[in-house]
Each structure stands twice: as C-alpha cells, then as structure tokens.
Design an enzyme around this catalytic site. Structure first.
Site, mmCIF file in Angstrom:
data_model
loop_
_atom_site.group_PDB
_atom_site.id
_atom_site.type_symbol
_atom_site.label_atom_id
_atom_site.label_comp_id
_atom_site.label_asym_id
_atom_site.label_seq_id
_atom_site.Cartn_x
_atom_site.Cartn_y
_atom_site.Cartn_z
ATOM 1 N N ASP A 24 0.847 -1.193 0.000
ATOM 2 C CA ASP A 24 0.000 0.000 0.000
ATOM 3 C C ASP A 24 0.882 1.242 0.000
ATOM 4 O O ASP A 24 1.080 1.880 1.040
ATOM 5 C CB ASP A 24 -0.954 -0.032 1.203
ATOM 6 C CG ASP A 24 -1.975 -1.154 1.069
ATOM 7 O OD1 ASP A 24 -2.415 -1.431 -0.071
ATOM 8 O OD2 ASP A 24 -2.332 -1.758 2.093
ATOM 9 N N LYS A 66 0.601 -7.914 -2.885
ATOM 10 C CA LYS A 66 -0.725 -7.460 -3.312
ATOM 11 C C LYS A 66 -0.642 -6.025 -3.818
ATOM 12 O O LYS A 66 -0.069 -5.159 -3.156
ATOM 13 C CB LYS A 66 -1.706 -7.538 -2.141
ATOM 14 C CG LYS A 66 -3.103 -7.033 -2.468
ATOM 15 C CD LYS A 66 -4.058 -7.281 -1.323
ATOM 16 C CE LYS A 66 -4.185 -6.134 -0.358
ATOM 17 N NZ LYS A 66 -4.860 -4.937 -0.860
ATOM 18 N N ASP A 85 -5.629 -6.753 -6.599
ATOM 19 C CA ASP A 85 -6.805 -6.576 -5.732
ATOM 20 C C ASP A 85 -7.607 -5.366 -6.205
ATOM 21 O O ASP A 85 -7.500 -4.284 -5.638
ATOM 22 C CB ASP A 85 -6.281 -6.400 -4.292
ATOM 23 C CG ASP A 85 -7.373 -6.089 -3.292
ATOM 24 O OD1 ASP A 85 -8.543 -6.430 -3.539
ATOM 25 O OD2 ASP A 85 -7.044 -5.505 -2.238
ATOM 26 N N LYS A 141 -11.056 -5.673 -6.923
ATOM 27 C CA LYS A 141 -12.462 -5.858 -6.496
ATOM 28 C C LYS A 141 -13.450 -5.434 -7.578
ATOM 29 O O LYS A 141 -14.279 -4.539 -7.378
ATOM 30 C CB LYS A 141 -12.735 -5.088 -5.200
ATOM 31 C CG LYS A 141 -11.878 -5.537 -4.027
ATOM 32 C CD LYS A 141 -12.276 -4.818 -2.747
ATOM 33 C CE LYS A 141 -11.457 -5.234 -1.553
ATOM 34 N NZ LYS A 141 -10.033 -4.809 -1.582
ATOM 35 N N ASP A 175 -19.298 -4.989 -11.731
ATOM 36 C CA ASP A 175 -19.900 -4.289 -12.878
ATOM 37 C C ASP A 175 -20.792 -5.294 -13.581
ATOM 38 O O ASP A 175 -21.029 -6.388 -13.067
ATOM 39 C CB ASP A 175 -18.776 -3.768 -13.798
ATOM 40 C CG ASP A 175 -19.164 -2.477 -14.528
ATOM 41 O OD1 ASP A 175 -20.259 -2.448 -15.127
ATOM 42 O OD2 ASP A 175 -18.375 -1.528 -14.497
ATOM 43 N N THR A 232 -15.418 -5.332 5.264
ATOM 44 C CA THR A 232 -15.314 -5.357 6.734
ATOM 45 C C THR A 232 -15.580 -3.972 7.331
ATOM 46 O O THR A 232 -15.771 -3.851 8.529
ATOM 47 C CB THR A 232 -13.934 -5.871 7.190
ATOM 48 O OG1 THR A 232 -12.941 -5.240 6.398
ATOM 49 C CG2 THR A 232 -13.817 -7.359 7.056
ATOM 50 N N ARG A 262 0.889 -3.040 6.899
ATOM 51 C CA ARG A 262 1.734 -2.195 7.746
ATOM 52 C C ARG A 262 2.637 -2.916 8.735
ATOM 53 O O ARG A 262 3.770 -2.449 8.945
ATOM 54 C CB ARG A 262 0.847 -1.147 8.445
ATOM 55 C CG ARG A 262 0.355 -0.093 7.457
ATOM 56 C CD ARG A 262 -0.843 0.652 7.974
ATOM 57 N NE ARG A 262 -2.023 -0.213 8.034
ATOM 58 C CZ ARG A 262 -3.217 0.193 8.433
ATOM 59 N NH1 ARG A 262 -3.383 1.443 8.815
ATOM 60 N NH2 ARG A 262 -4.232 -0.646 8.446
HETATM 61 O O1 C5P Z 1 -1.784 -2.606 6.735
HETATM 62 P P1 C5P Z 1 -2.794 -3.710 6.853
HETATM 63 O O2 C5P Z 1 -2.214 -5.046 7.280
HETATM 64 O O3 C5P Z 1 -3.996 -3.303 7.689
HETATM 65 O O4 C5P Z 1 -3.302 -3.895 5.350
HETATM 66 C C1 C5P Z 1 -4.344 -4.784 5.036
HETATM 67 C C2 C5P Z 1 -4.602 -4.767 3.570
HETATM 68 O O5 C5P Z 1 -5.758 -5.571 3.323
HETATM 69 C C3 C5P Z 1 -4.906 -3.413 2.976
HETATM 70 O O6 C5P Z 1 -4.413 -3.425 1.629
HETATM 71 C C4 C5P Z 1 -6.407 -3.346 2.976
HETATM 72 O O7 C5P Z 1 -6.918 -2.536 1.959
HETATM 73 C C5 C5P Z 1 -6.768 -4.800 2.713
HETATM 74 N N1 C5P Z 1 -8.078 -5.218 3.167
HETATM 75 C C6 C5P Z 1 -8.505 -5.107 4.487
HETATM 76 N N2 C5P Z 1 -9.735 -5.539 4.857
HETATM 77 C C7 C5P Z 1 -10.534 -6.086 3.959
HETATM 78 C C8 C5P Z 1 -10.132 -6.227 2.634
HETATM 79 C C9 C5P Z 1 -8.874 -5.786 2.276
HETATM 80 O O8 C5P Z 1 -7.762 -4.624 5.320
HETATM 81 N N3 C5P Z 1 -11.705 -6.534 4.332
#
Ligand code: C5P
Length: 240
Positions: free
Chosen positions: A18, A40, A67, A69, A72, A126, A217
């Site tokens: 990210d 990802k 990713d 998503k 459409d 989520t 992160r």
């Molecule tokens: O930094 P972190 O571990 O929170 O990143 C989680 C990754 O998973 C991010 O790219 C976030 O957009 C993605 N994600 C999420 N929850 C979801 C779907 C995807 O945190 N339900």
C-alpha cells in the site's frame, strides 16, 4: 459451476504494497524475497503503476494478487478479469454482490488461460456494520450475509473469498477444505492494530482455516520489514 479445489502451496503471507507510488512499492519489493511472501497491488497502486508494475513485480519473481475488487455488468467484469490475467496476476478478486451471472462470466473468462489466476470474491466489506447493510436494503446481520455470499461465490465457480479471520472458521466449515480463504486484518501479537478493528494473530488466522494472510503495515512500516516477515512466517507454523 464447480470451483477448483485449492491446496495452498508456497508462501502464505501476501504483503499488501500500500504505497502511493510504483517506485516506493518496488523499493519495498526489492527488500523482500519471493520465496518468503507474495505481494498485493491494490487500487491506489494500480491506478498509478498500472499493468507495468505487475509485470515488474512478476519479473522479480513475485506472485501478484491484483486486488481491484471488480463489480460491474458481467461482460465488463469478464473483460477486466481477462485483462488482469493477461497482465500475469496470480490472484484476482470481484465483489460477490455482483451476483451469480457476473461471477460465472468472470470465471469463464479465465478458462482459456493455461495457468489461470485464482479468482476470489469479496463478501461484505469489513468496513460495513449491520446499520450500513440495513441502509442498502440488507436486513440480515453481517455474518449471515457473509455466509450467503460465500456460498453463492462457491456455487458460481469462485475459488474462494476474502474474509475477516473471525469469519474464517465458519466459512471453512460451510464451504469445504479446498475453498480459498484470504484474510486481511492480521496482526502479530504485541503490534499496533492501526485502523483494523477485528484482528487475529497469524497463528489464529491459520488455525481458523485461512489459506493466505494479507499483511500490510506490520511488515511495510516495520523498522526491519524482512525480520517482521520472517517472524510472521514463523508464527504461522507453516514456514517452508
Ligand atoms: O496494513 P494492513 O495489514 O492493515 O493492510 C491490510 C490490507 O488488506 C490493505 O491493503 C487493505 O486494503 C486490505 N483489506 C482489508 N480488509 C478487507 C479487505 C482488504 O484490510 N476486508
């Protein structure tokens, strides 16, 4: 359509790159070892780095989860999946709420590929709670809706779903051992939750039945990302 039954092989951790720029993402990728993780690419990074970034990550040896998503009309999603598969994606995702015909079209579009990407569906974001679902006309609680959409995804030929680690056990029970479960919201013990609310440790997510863990992160912002990844791999108990 029967989904392919999947047995996970190789690294289980998918590092969420990210970053706001392709250069920053590539700099992180250069520090990581493709035999220890997959990566990802999400919407922000794809919007700036595009297919070329996917190609470059693949050339470095990484399996890439694209990713985006997709959600459409069936024809458009099928075409988008075809294009992402041609870019060399290892995994792709669509929104299960796009419905059966959309998911079936996506799956069919991937059939001609000799090594087709895994195709998974997002059930309920989520970020959505019961009140948010009610506002868009879904009266069921989030868990019931997740299960409904996961079953629909499975019956529409999806290889699996993206889900919270807290939902993994239920989905593993109802959707069978070969159904791919990809779980974000994973945090090693004693690390910051950041903005994730419903978190689980790597060991708990795997024990609940997750095949792949998306971790951002805790690795990318760590003082030593390589050591952080190694610790998470070790905590899964599945280190190769
Ligand atoms: O930094 P972190 O571990 O929170 O990143 C989680 C990754 O998973 C991010 O790219 C976030 O957009 C993605 N994600 C999420 N929850 C979801 C779907 C995807 O945190 N339900």
């Amino acid at each position: 359509m029967t989904p392919a039954s999947h047995t996970p092989t190789g690294p289980r951790v998918i590092v969420a790159l990210d970053f706001a720029s392709a250069d920053a993402a590539l700099a992180m990728a250069r520090r990581l070892d493709p035999s220890s993780c997959r990566v990802k690419v999400g919407k922000e990074l794809f919007a700036t780095g595009g297919p070329l970034l996917v190609t470059r990550l693949r050339a470095m040896g990484f399996d890439v989860f694209v990713d985006l998503k997709f959600h459409d009309i069936p024809n458009t999603v099928a075409a988008a999946c075809r294009a992402a598969a041609a870019d060399g994606a290892w995994m792709l995702d669509v929104h299960a709420s796009g419905g059966r015909r959309m998911m079936e079209a996506a799956r069919e579009a991937l059939e001609p590929f000799r090594q087709r990407p895994l195709l998974v569906a997002v059930t309920v974001l989520t970020s959505m709670e019961a009140a948010d679902l009610a506002e868009v006309g879904v009266g069921d609680d989030p868990e019931a809706q997740v299960l409904r959409l996961a079953r629909l995804a499975r019956d529409s030929g999806m290889d699996g779903v993206v889900c919270s680690p807290r939902e993994a056990r239920l989905l593993r029970e109802h959707c069978g051992p070969g159904f791919v479960l990809v779980t974000p919201g994973v945090r090693p013990p004693q690390t910051a939750a950041d903005d994730q609310a419903r978190i689980a440790t790597p060991a708990d997510a795997i024990a609940a039945g997750a095949h792949y863990l998306v971790v951002g992160r805790p690795i990318t912002q760590a003082a030593d990302p390589v050591a952080a990844l190694a610790a998470i791999n070790q905590q899964t108990g599945l280190q190769r």
